[in-house]
Every structure is written in C-alpha cells, then in structure tokens.
Motif scaffolding. Sequence first.
Motif, PDB file in Angstrom:
ATOM      1  N   ASP A   8     -13.797  -5.277   6.426  1.00 28.93           N
ATOM      2  CA  ASP A   8     -13.799  -6.737   6.570  1.00 28.93           C
ATOM      3  C   ASP A   8     -14.656  -7.080   7.779  1.00 28.93           C
ATOM      4  O   ASP A   8     -14.631  -6.368   8.786  1.00 28.93           O
ATOM      5  CB  ASP A   8     -12.370  -7.265   6.757  1.00 28.93           C
ATOM      6  CG  ASP A   8     -12.276  -8.765   6.536  1.00 28.93           C
ATOM      7  OD1 ASP A   8     -12.805  -9.521   7.379  1.00 28.93           O
ATOM      8  OD2 ASP A   8     -11.680  -9.185   5.532  1.00 28.93           O
ATOM      9  N   LEU A  17      -4.314  -6.156   9.647  1.00 31.65           N
ATOM     10  CA  LEU A  17      -3.955  -5.224   8.579  1.00 31.65           C
ATOM     11  C   LEU A  17      -3.568  -3.860   9.134  1.00 31.65           C
ATOM     12  O   LEU A  17      -2.610  -3.232   8.658  1.00 31.65           O
ATOM     13  CB  LEU A  17      -5.119  -5.075   7.600  1.00 31.65           C
ATOM     14  CG  LEU A  17      -5.291  -6.165   6.544  1.00 31.65           C
ATOM     15  CD1 LEU A  17      -6.563  -5.931   5.745  1.00 31.65           C
ATOM     16  CD2 LEU A  17      -4.086  -6.227   5.615  1.00 31.65           C
ATOM     17  N   ILE A  51      -9.411  -1.146   1.362  1.00 32.33           N
ATOM     18  CA  ILE A  51      -9.059  -2.567   1.272  1.00 32.33           C
ATOM     19  C   ILE A  51     -10.328  -3.340   1.618  1.00 32.33           C
ATOM     20  O   ILE A  51     -10.830  -3.255   2.735  1.00 32.33           O
ATOM     21  CB  ILE A  51      -7.911  -2.914   2.234  1.00 32.33           C
ATOM     22  CG1 ILE A  51      -6.679  -2.070   1.893  1.00 32.33           C
ATOM     23  CG2 ILE A  51      -7.581  -4.400   2.157  1.00 32.33           C
ATOM     24  CD1 ILE A  51      -5.522  -2.238   2.870  1.00 32.33           C
ATOM     25  N   ASP A  53     -12.979  -6.708   1.582  1.00 30.26           N
ATOM     26  CA  ASP A  53     -13.337  -8.120   1.483  1.00 30.26           C
ATOM     27  C   ASP A  53     -14.582  -8.232   0.609  1.00 30.26           C
ATOM     28  O   ASP A  53     -15.401  -7.308   0.577  1.00 30.26           O
ATOM     29  CB  ASP A  53     -13.607  -8.689   2.882  1.00 30.26           C
ATOM     30  CG  ASP A  53     -13.839 -10.194   2.871  1.00 30.26           C
ATOM     31  OD1 ASP A  53     -13.523 -10.847   1.862  1.00 30.26           O
ATOM     32  OD2 ASP A  53     -14.344 -10.716   3.890  1.00 30.26           O
ATOM     33  N   PHE A  80      -9.344  -7.811  -1.011  1.00 29.23           N
ATOM     34  CA  PHE A  80      -8.543  -8.644  -0.114  1.00 29.23           C
ATOM     35  C   PHE A  80      -9.431  -9.805   0.311  1.00 29.23           C
ATOM     36  O   PHE A  80     -10.331  -9.631   1.128  1.00 29.23           O
ATOM     37  CB  PHE A  80      -8.091  -7.815   1.093  1.00 29.23           C
ATOM     38  CG  PHE A  80      -7.075  -8.490   1.973  1.00 29.23           C
ATOM     39  CD1 PHE A  80      -5.864  -8.928   1.460  1.00 29.23           C
ATOM     40  CD2 PHE A  80      -7.331  -8.673   3.330  1.00 29.23           C
ATOM     41  CE1 PHE A  80      -4.912  -9.535   2.267  1.00 29.23           C
ATOM     42  CE2 PHE A  80      -6.393  -9.272   4.158  1.00 29.23           C
ATOM     43  CZ  PHE A  80      -5.183  -9.708   3.619  1.00 29.23           C
ATOM     44  N   SER A  81      -9.189 -10.994  -0.252  1.00 36.56           N
ATOM     45  CA  SER A  81     -10.187 -12.051  -0.122  1.00 36.56           C
ATOM     46  C   SER A  81      -9.586 -13.439  -0.032  1.00 36.56           C
ATOM     47  O   SER A  81      -8.471 -13.696  -0.499  1.00 36.56           O
ATOM     48  CB  SER A  81     -11.122 -11.987  -1.339  1.00 36.56           C
ATOM     49  OG  SER A  81     -12.040 -13.049  -1.333  1.00 36.56           O
ATOM     50  N   GLU A  85      -8.359 -16.433  -6.521  1.00 34.46           N
ATOM     51  CA  GLU A  85      -7.977 -15.332  -7.407  1.00 34.46           C
ATOM     52  C   GLU A  85      -8.264 -15.661  -8.862  1.00 34.46           C
ATOM     53  O   GLU A  85      -8.753 -14.824  -9.622  1.00 34.46           O
ATOM     54  CB  GLU A  85      -6.485 -15.038  -7.218  1.00 34.46           C
ATOM     55  CG  GLU A  85      -5.958 -13.909  -8.075  1.00 34.46           C
ATOM     56  CD  GLU A  85      -4.460 -13.712  -7.889  1.00 34.46           C
ATOM     57  OE1 GLU A  85      -4.055 -12.598  -7.537  1.00 34.46           O
ATOM     58  OE2 GLU A  85      -3.705 -14.681  -8.104  1.00 34.46           O
ATOM     59  N   LEU A 101      -5.987  -9.254  -3.978  1.00 35.58           N
ATOM     60  CA  LEU A 101      -4.943  -9.827  -3.143  1.00 35.58           C
ATOM     61  C   LEU A 101      -5.524 -10.949  -2.292  1.00 35.58           C
ATOM     62  O   LEU A 101      -6.562 -10.787  -1.658  1.00 35.58           O
ATOM     63  CB  LEU A 101      -4.356  -8.737  -2.246  1.00 35.58           C
ATOM     64  CG  LEU A 101      -3.101  -9.052  -1.437  1.00 35.58           C
ATOM     65  CD1 LEU A 101      -1.924  -9.339  -2.365  1.00 35.58           C
ATOM     66  CD2 LEU A 101      -2.773  -7.880  -0.524  1.00 35.58           C
ATOM     67  N   SER A 102      -4.842 -12.083  -2.276  1.00 35.11           N
ATOM     68  CA  SER A 102      -5.282 -13.205  -1.463  1.00 35.11           C
ATOM     69  C   SER A 102      -4.941 -12.971   0.005  1.00 35.11           C
ATOM     70  O   SER A 102      -3.893 -12.431   0.341  1.00 35.11           O
ATOM     71  CB  SER A 102      -4.601 -14.491  -1.937  1.00 35.11           C
ATOM     72  OG  SER A 102      -4.802 -15.544  -1.009  1.00 35.11           O
ATOM     73  N   LYS A 103      -5.842 -13.421   0.889  1.00 32.99           N
ATOM     74  CA  LYS A 103      -5.566 -13.315   2.317  1.00 32.99           C
ATOM     75  C   LYS A 103      -4.446 -14.263   2.753  1.00 32.99           C
ATOM     76  O   LYS A 103      -3.969 -14.180   3.881  1.00 32.99           O
ATOM     77  CB  LYS A 103      -6.842 -13.586   3.128  1.00 32.99           C
ATOM     78  CG  LYS A 103      -7.851 -12.447   3.060  1.00 32.99           C
ATOM     79  CD  LYS A 103      -9.047 -12.694   3.961  1.00 32.99           C
ATOM     80  CE  LYS A 103     -10.016 -11.524   3.910  1.00 32.99           C
ATOM     81  NZ  LYS A 103     -11.211 -11.732   4.755  1.00 32.99           N
ATOM     82  N   SER A 105      -1.614 -14.159   1.272  1.00 33.90           N
ATOM     83  CA  SER A 105      -0.390 -13.472   0.857  1.00 33.90           C
ATOM     84  C   SER A 105       0.516 -13.168   2.055  1.00 33.90           C
ATOM     85  O   SER A 105       0.036 -12.924   3.169  1.00 33.90           O
ATOM     86  CB  SER A 105      -0.733 -12.166   0.140  1.00 33.90           C
ATOM     87  OG  SER A 105      -1.511 -12.389  -0.999  1.00 33.90           O
ATOM     88  N   ILE A 110       1.570  -7.997   0.643  1.00 30.25           N
ATOM     89  CA  ILE A 110       0.462  -7.103   0.988  1.00 30.25           C
ATOM     90  C   ILE A 110       0.913  -5.649   0.931  1.00 30.25           C
ATOM     91  O   ILE A 110       0.255  -4.795   0.332  1.00 30.25           O
ATOM     92  CB  ILE A 110      -0.093  -7.445   2.388  1.00 30.25           C
ATOM     93  CG1 ILE A 110      -0.743  -8.836   2.379  1.00 30.25           C
ATOM     94  CG2 ILE A 110      -1.105  -6.386   2.840  1.00 30.25           C
ATOM     95  CD1 ILE A 110      -1.119  -9.350   3.754  1.00 30.25           C
TER      96      ILE A 110
END
Length: 207
Positions: A8, A17, A51, A53, A80-81, A85, A101-103, A105, A110
Amino acid sequence: MHQILIVDDHSIVRTGLEVLINEQLEAETDTASDGKSAIKKIKEKDYELIILDINMPDTDCGMLISTIQSLKPELNILIFSMNDEALFASHYLKLGAKGFLSKNSLDDEIIFAIRQILKGKKYISAELVETIANEKAKGDGNPFHSLSERELTVTHHLLKGKNVLEISQIMNLHTSTVGTYRTRIFEKLGISNLVDLTELARIYQFL
C-alpha cells in the motif's frame, strides 16, 4: 508462522494493518509501497498472502497481479481498497484474487477475511455475493451500459482529459449542462472522481 506482505502506498495503512495482524495472528509481516518494491520482496521471500491496494502511483494493479501469479502461482492475494466493491471486486476476483476487502471494514472483518484466505478459502462479503447475483441476472454487469448516449459521449471526452469548458465547446452545450451530465455519470457509476472513472473504464475496456 504465516508470512504476509502488505502492499500500500500509504504508510498509515501499512502500519495499521501490521499492528492489527501482529496482535491477532501468528504472522510475520513485511511491507511495500508500490508494485516494484513488492515484486522485489516476493522474489526474495515465500509469502502465503499479499494484501494489495489497487490504486498506487506508477503501478498497474492488473499487471502486478499477473506478474505475481507468474512468479508465485501459489501466493494468495487479498485486495484491500477504497474502491467500490460492487464495481471493482468481480474484476479482480476474475484476475485471480482470493478476496476483496473494503478499507472501511471493521477490524474483526479484516482478520476474518485474512484467516479465511490463509485456510485456503475465498473471502466474499455478503454484499458482494448479492452484487454478483444481480450481475448474473442482468447480464454482463457493465456499469457503462446504464449511461445514455449523451452521457457516454461526455464520459469519452472526460477520459480523453477534456475539462467541462472544452467539452461544452466540442458538444455545443452550456457548461452547466455538461456539469450536470458529469454529475449524473458519476452517480450512475457509483464513483466520485476522475481517477475512479479511468480505472473503471480500463476494467470494462471503455475507451
């Protein structure tokens, strides 16, 4: 001990994270800030999970995923963005990612997603399951098909780098009318800026 690479371009995301994973999982984490540094680390070490971005400077995420798969076919990828979605997840799952996965979340979600993928499973949220089902029911799910002919024309000019004034001159429309079209386009596509529009156009090959 699980080996996880976090890729990321924002240091606060990488650090957050790392702290979360190290607190709740038996894992060692490394980080990278772009595709080039990620590939270097992947060549040097065997990771179980990356993971990733999808919006990083000087990085084509689609090409990065392809390169990762050619180097380490067994390496699991979790996207992971901040990207929507509903619009982007299906594309990256088709490219080979094991989850999206949405940031936004929560921490528990996660960790759950990471655990699922480390167990050899896929992670798909309930919302995404519904989206995929709706896409199948409607056809190809291409969001650009919801735009009118005028909206498609404005979209084309936006993607060519034209501003509202230039588009108004090309299409012989008032600038406020073009601005309204742009607002409608963003609303229909579920996006808020030109960066997302460009990425969405790339995914659905709308150019």
